[in-house]
Design a protein around this motif. Structure first.
Motif, PDB file in Angstrom:
ATOM      1  N   ILE A 196      -4.505  -8.550  26.234  1.00  0.00           N
ATOM      2  CA  ILE A 196      -5.187  -9.822  25.933  1.00  0.00           C
ATOM      3  C   ILE A 196      -4.390 -10.999  26.474  1.00  0.00           C
ATOM      4  O   ILE A 196      -3.236 -11.202  26.109  1.00  0.00           O
ATOM      5  CB  ILE A 196      -5.380  -9.977  24.411  1.00  0.00           C
ATOM      6  N   ASP A 197      -5.045 -11.767  27.344  1.00  0.00           N
ATOM      7  CA  ASP A 197      -4.431 -12.989  27.871  1.00  0.00           C
ATOM      8  C   ASP A 197      -4.829 -14.134  26.941  1.00  0.00           C
ATOM      9  O   ASP A 197      -5.891 -14.725  27.084  1.00  0.00           O
ATOM     10  CB  ASP A 197      -4.945 -13.221  29.292  1.00  0.00           C
ATOM     11  N   GLY A 236      -3.791   9.280  26.212  1.00  0.00           N
ATOM     12  CA  GLY A 236      -4.798  10.249  26.636  1.00  0.00           C
ATOM     13  C   GLY A 236      -6.045   9.629  27.231  1.00  0.00           C
ATOM     14  O   GLY A 236      -7.064  10.303  27.386  1.00  0.00           O
ATOM     15  N   TYR A 237      -5.980   8.313  27.547  1.00  0.00           N
ATOM     16  CA  TYR A 237      -7.159   7.674  28.136  1.00  0.00           C
ATOM     17  C   TYR A 237      -6.760   6.964  29.430  1.00  0.00           C
ATOM     18  O   TYR A 237      -6.825   5.738  29.506  1.00  0.00           O
ATOM     19  CB  TYR A 237      -7.781   6.674  27.164  1.00  0.00           C
ATOM     20  N   PRO A 238      -6.319   7.680  30.444  1.00  0.00           N
ATOM     21  CA  PRO A 238      -5.909   6.996  31.675  1.00  0.00           C
ATOM     22  C   PRO A 238      -7.084   6.241  32.279  1.00  0.00           C
ATOM     23  O   PRO A 238      -8.170   6.804  32.443  1.00  0.00           O
ATOM     24  CB  PRO A 238      -5.435   8.142  32.585  1.00  0.00           C
ATOM     25  N   GLY A 239      -6.855   4.970  32.579  1.00  0.00           N
ATOM     26  CA  GLY A 239      -7.916   4.135  33.160  1.00  0.00           C
ATOM     27  C   GLY A 239      -9.122   4.002  32.258  1.00  0.00           C
ATOM     28  O   GLY A 239     -10.207   3.676  32.719  1.00  0.00           O
ATOM     29  N   GLY A 240      -8.927   4.266  30.971  1.00  0.00           N
ATOM     30  CA  GLY A 240     -10.018   4.118  30.024  1.00  0.00           C
ATOM     31  C   GLY A 240     -10.942   5.314  29.992  1.00  0.00           C
ATOM     32  O   GLY A 240     -11.936   5.317  29.261  1.00  0.00           O
ATOM     33  N   HIS A 286     -12.240  -4.592  29.304  1.00  0.00           N
ATOM     34  CA  HIS A 286     -12.953  -3.874  30.350  1.00  0.00           C
ATOM     35  C   HIS A 286     -12.190  -3.964  31.673  1.00  0.00           C
ATOM     36  O   HIS A 286     -11.939  -2.961  32.339  1.00  0.00           O
ATOM     37  CB  HIS A 286     -14.367  -4.432  30.520  1.00  0.00           C
ATOM     38  N   ASP A 287     -11.778  -5.175  32.036  1.00  0.00           N
ATOM     39  CA  ASP A 287     -11.138  -5.380  33.332  1.00  0.00           C
ATOM     40  C   ASP A 287      -9.746  -4.742  33.393  1.00  0.00           C
ATOM     41  O   ASP A 287      -9.377  -4.149  34.405  1.00  0.00           O
ATOM     42  CB  ASP A 287     -11.027  -6.878  33.636  1.00  0.00           C
ATOM     43  N   GLU A 288      -8.976  -4.890  32.316  1.00  0.00           N
ATOM     44  CA  GLU A 288      -7.596  -4.407  32.358  1.00  0.00           C
ATOM     45  C   GLU A 288      -7.490  -2.928  32.029  1.00  0.00           C
ATOM     46  O   GLU A 288      -6.652  -2.226  32.577  1.00  0.00           O
ATOM     47  CB  GLU A 288      -6.714  -5.196  31.375  1.00  0.00           C
ATOM     48  N   LEU A 289      -8.295  -2.462  31.084  1.00  0.00           N
ATOM     49  CA  LEU A 289      -8.109  -1.106  30.579  1.00  0.00           C
ATOM     50  C   LEU A 289      -9.271  -0.166  30.896  1.00  0.00           C
ATOM     51  O   LEU A 289      -9.184   1.030  30.655  1.00  0.00           O
ATOM     52  CB  LEU A 289      -7.907  -1.130  29.054  1.00  0.00           C
ATOM     53  N   GLY A 290     -10.363  -0.696  31.393  1.00  0.00           N
ATOM     54  CA  GLY A 290     -11.520   0.152  31.681  1.00  0.00           C
ATOM     55  C   GLY A 290     -12.235   0.643  30.435  1.00  0.00           C
ATOM     56  O   GLY A 290     -12.879   1.696  30.451  1.00  0.00           O
ATOM     57  N   LEU A 327     -12.772 -11.155  24.972  1.00  0.00           N
ATOM     58  CA  LEU A 327     -11.982  -9.940  24.697  1.00  0.00           C
ATOM     59  C   LEU A 327     -12.637  -8.731  25.349  1.00  0.00           C
ATOM     60  O   LEU A 327     -11.979  -7.894  25.975  1.00  0.00           O
ATOM     61  CB  LEU A 327     -11.870  -9.715  23.183  1.00  0.00           C
ATOM     62  N   GLN A 328     -13.944  -8.645  25.199  1.00  0.00           N
ATOM     63  CA  GLN A 328     -14.704  -7.549  25.793  1.00  0.00           C
ATOM     64  C   GLN A 328     -14.415  -7.450  27.288  1.00  0.00           C
ATOM     65  O   GLN A 328     -14.142  -6.375  27.819  1.00  0.00           O
ATOM     66  CB  GLN A 328     -16.191  -7.835  25.562  1.00  0.00           C
ATOM     67  N   GLN A 329     -14.394  -8.600  27.939  1.00  0.00           N
ATOM     68  CA  GLN A 329     -14.170  -8.612  29.379  1.00  0.00           C
ATOM     69  C   GLN A 329     -12.731  -8.220  29.729  1.00  0.00           C
ATOM     70  O   GLN A 329     -12.492  -7.447  30.651  1.00  0.00           O
ATOM     71  CB  GLN A 329     -14.500  -9.987  29.931  1.00  0.00           C
TER      72      GLN A 329
END
Lengths: 320, 557
Positions: free
Chosen positions: B331-332, B380-384, B417-421, B412-414
């Motif tokens: 979170i930025d 256990g969630y690489p790239g989401g 999504h963008d950072e963690l998939g 936050l949703q974005q």
């Protein structure tokens, strides 16, 4: 006789309305004491529920609200409910804990009543002549302009009218104060904002009524008799043309007298609209039910008055 | 068009019918209502100071109030053993001095000798004992009874486990002395004594009028002002209490507090001279925030409030601390401040806000998307990939509230999504539903906020004790509990701070059941050249008796 019967019928109707609104309020999710910050211990919530009896079965709560019935204490002694609706006590407020519902109504009604009457007067004072005039000028540009204004008044909500009036008359020209309820000058803008919609409705009703009446046979007869147009319109036509307006006045006045959340919020007026909406969202059960009862009684009484008025205005109407 | 004109001969009195009609029907009604209204017109003198106090107080009963607008009004009417000065620092109030036992558990307060109710009766130590016991009494049903749980047997008495009030740790050995016996050395007890719940209330009036005692007139006041009128949604009018012990320093005679929740209405009233101070951030129209903060009569200052995200640690995948850390690291917060809260927030790296008394927050996780992705992959969630669909819950803002929960949710949703998939759904619910879902742990993650009750880290950090009703994350950590309890018992302030810091590190760095987003900023507006004695502070409380107006600025008063 007919009217006595109507009055006698009002009591069970009001009771039924109180019961339904009581149940509906309790059916809403959550409770009046839910807060973002939970009390530090569950005991605190229990104390609140016990104090206001919100932990009791719904029927018992309703009977307590009515003031009918009794309960036993730990020793088995019988305590009859005191207060209650049948003794004119509308119960406590959970959200304004220093005030009873009676206090809230006693403070809000003396504000909503005059404002409502003023808006009612404004709506009739503007709507009737406008409707009458547009009917008389039917098909001409005055009719189109007037009808357009009437439709505009109906379509633009108070939420928009209020701020527009404020910007023009209170901020730009500073003729009127921006808010609060202190002097008659403070009432002018809210009156207009509140009454404008109804003025538009009345103008339209009046116009339709006039147009209908002018085509009826008794008008043709009167004209044939050579009655002057002014007498014809003012003495005979208007009495019938105004009937739709009269039937509409009952619910309209009940609406106006019980306040408007939007207008009260914009102009900061201590009427009944704000407590009603806040109590509904805050699940302040007794306040909502009390105000619903007030509104219902007003509506029933005013409708009765409307029916009475028919007898005097329209010679064709008779009640058994 | 060939329409039959319905009034061919209406030339002479073209407008007569309309005017007639108006006179006959509308006008009498209008006059009647005008008459009705002029009868109700208020001939009240203008107050010396008009303050817009945000929401209408739910109650002015100090024992049961919880809201800040309520407290701001009630603090002027009822005082405790200590009071908040103009900078909201607790200073001697009804008590002139006190002694604290070496173990920090027994406070002996000595009352001033010139204490009178505004109605003339003396205020005694017995009144204080009565007021505290009343706040704890189950029959009073006070939301804030817990402010007195620090007293010996306070909680047991409030919960009905003991019924004898003399067992509670507050006594009056003589009419001038109050002895308070605490469970633990409570470092902020003198702050609590200035808190409304512990204020002194008039026993006779309450005995006589019951729940509606605040409607009694005259209402005995123990503070610098007495209540003259209180009309709901209209105004609270206060008048200087001439019998107050410090009346010589009360600057103004009549003060009005207006309950206005609509920010535009408040601003209009202020701009047209109808009000002198608007002292709540909800009274600043968000749309105008950018422009208004640049004006000299607008003031912003940090406050004891935090906005954060709650995570439901009982649900997969939030039961894994690495997932929670990853979500926090992605979170930025600076972006949220820049785009959404603007002047109304400060990016938060910890739960406890800056400026809190006796405490400095430890460092939090910060913003590090690379580390976030690494942690998520470890979990256990690489790239989401494989991350279940989760919902972020927030409430639709209540009428007039300016907190943009939805916008923050979208942001936050974005970011997630963008950072963690990760795909996050937004779930907007109504207030009542929100609260009950939150307490039943029927959510994945949700928005949350907390305003400190007193100026101490404890008011934030005790929230996440395992058994605290406000925890609502399902997170339980025995070491955290031990540290917070140790701090609450500690008398050495440096060691106390260390305990709290260690606890907070667990909360925001290691375990992360919550993610701090931003700290609240207090906003108010008043012309500092005319209005003096307002000092903005973290509690956002302002002693009314310290406020005055520059005489030159108030001609005609």
């Amino acid at each position: 006789m007919y009217f006595l019967k109507r009055i006698a019928f009002m009591l069970p109707l009001v009771l039924l309305i109180s019961f339904l609104s009581f149940c509906l309020m309790h059916a809403a999710p959550g409770g009046p004491f839910d807060k973002e910050r939970k009390p530090a211990s569950p005991e605190i919530e229990r104390n609140l529920a016990r104090k206001y009896h919100t932990d009791e079965p719904l029927m018992k709560q309703y009977l307590r609200y009515l003031g009918i019935g009794y309960e036993r204490d730990a020793q088995g002694n019988i305590h009859w409910f005191s207060g209650g609706l049948i003794r004119g006590d509308f119960g406590p407020s959970y959200k304004k804990r220093d005030h009873s519902v009676n206090d809230i109504i006693a403070q809000g009604l003396p504000v909503s009543l005059p404002l409502g009457f003023m808006a009612f007067g404004f709506a009739l004072g503007v709507g009737l002549p406008l409707g009458f005039y547009t009917a008389v000028k039917r098909g001409r540009w005055q009719d189109y302009a007037g009808s357009f204004l009437a439709i505009l008044a109906v379509c633009v909500p108070g939420l928009v009218i209020g701020p527009l009036l404020l910007v023009a008359f209170a901020i730009h020209w500073q003729w009127f104060p921006v808010a609060l309820w202190e002097s008659p000058r403070h009432a002018i803008l809210p009156m207009i904002a509140l009454g404008l919609y109804f003025a538009g409705r009345i103008a339209r009703l009046m116009r339709e009524g006039m147009l209908n009446v002018m085509q009826s046979e008794f008008i043709t007869t009167a004209r044939a008799k050579g009655m002057s147009e002014t007498t014809l319109l003012l003495k005979h036509a208007i009495r019938i043309a105004i009937l739709p307006v009269i039937s509409y006045s009952g619910p309209m006045l009940a609406d106006l007298l019980t306040g408007s959340f939007v207008i009260e919020n914009i102009f900061q007026i201590p009427g009944l609209g704000t407590p009603f909406v806040n109590a509904s969202t805050g699940l302040d059960y007794c306040v909502v039910v009390g105000l619903v009862i007030l509104y219902a009684v007003l509506l029933l009484a005013l409708n009765l008055l409307v029916d009475l008025a028919y007898v005097f205005l329209d010679p064709r109407v008779r009640y058994e | 068009m060939n329409l039959p004109a319905i009034s061919p001969s209406l030339r002479l009195g073209k407008f007569r019918p309309a005017i007639d009609c108006c006179l006959r029907l509308g006008f009498p009604l209008f006059l009647f209502s005008l008459l009705l209204f002029t009868g109700c017109a208020r001939n009240e003198p203008r107050a010396d100071l008009v303050v817009i106090n945000a929401a209408e107080p739910e109650t002015l009963d100090p024992a049961i109030l919880t809201g800040q607008p309520d407290m701001r009004a009630a603090n002027a009417i009822f005082e405790g053993l200590t009071r908040l000065d103009a900078r909201a620092v607790p200073v001697p109030g009804l008590a002139s001095n006190w002694e604290i036992s070496p173990d920090g558990r027994i406070y002996t307060f000595h009352l001033r000798t010139n204490l009178l109710w505004s109605t003339g009766e003396p205020i005694t130590a017995g009144d204080i004992v009565y007021s505290w016991i009343r706040a704890l009494d189950p029959a009073t049903a006070s939301d804030y009874a817990s402010q007195l749980y620090y007293l010996k047997n306070g909680e047991a008495f409030n919960g009905g486990k003991i019924t004898d009030p003399t067992l509670v740790g507050v006594h009056a050995p003589d009419p001038q002395t109050v002895v308070a016996e605490l469970n633990n050395p409570t470092a902020f007890f003198l702050d609590l004594c200035a808190f409304s719940t512990l204020s002194v209330v008039p026993r006779q009036t309450i005995g006589k009028y019951g729940d509606r005692w605040l409607m009694a007139r005259p209402l005995p006041a123990s503070g610098p002002y007495e209540l003259v009128t209180w009309r709901l949604n209209d105004k609270i009018r206060l008048r200087k209490n001439a019998r107050y012990w410090d009346a010589a320093n009360t600057k103004l005679g009549l003060v009005d507090l207006l309950p206005i929740t609509s920010a535009p209405t408040a601003l209009n009233l202020y701009e047209t001279g109808g009000a002198d101070i608007a002292w709540d951030k909800d009274l600043v129209p968000v749309e105008l925030l950018d422009v208004l903060v640049k004006r000299p009569d607008f003031h912003s200052y940090s406050e004891l409030g935090s906005y954060f995200v709650r995570l439901n640690t009982t649900r997969k995948p939030f039961n894994d601390p690495r997932v929670r850390q990853a979500l926090a690291l992605a979170i930025d917060k600076a972006r949220i401040i820049r785009k959404i809260t603007k002047a109304g927030g400060i990016a938060a790296d910890s739960l406890t806000p800056p400026g809190i008394n006796r405490y400095h927050s430890p460092k939090g996780l910060g913003y590090d998307p690379d580390k976030a992705r690494k942690l998520l992959a470890e979990a256990g969630y690489p790239g989401g990939r494989g991350f279940p669909s989760v919902q972020y819950m927030f409430n639709a803002p209540a009428g007039g509230a300016s907190v943009p929960h939805g916008k923050i949710g979208v942001e936050l949703q974005q970011m997630w999504h963008d950072e963690l998939g990760i795909n996050v759904e937004l779930r907007q619910v109504e207030w009542g539903t929100f609260l009950s879902a939150e307490s039943r742990l029927d959510y994945d993650f949700c928005r949350a906020s907390w305003i400190g009750d007193y100026n101490d880290a404890d008011t934030f950090l005790n929230l996440f004790l395992s058994n605290n009703g406000n925890n609502q994350t399902g997170w339980k950590n025995p070491r955290y509990d031990d540290l917070v309890h140790a701090a609450e018992r500690e008398t050495d302030m440096a060691r106390r701070e260390k305990f709290f810091q260690d606890a907070e590190s667990i909360l925001i760095r290691d375990e992360v059941p919550i993610i701090p987003i931003y700290f609240y900023v207090g906003l108010n507006y008043y012309d500092g050249k005319k209005i003096k004695g307002v000092y903005n502070n973290v509690l956002d409380m302002h002693a009314l008796n310290a406020i005055w107006k520059e005489p030159a600025a108030a001609p005609g008063h």
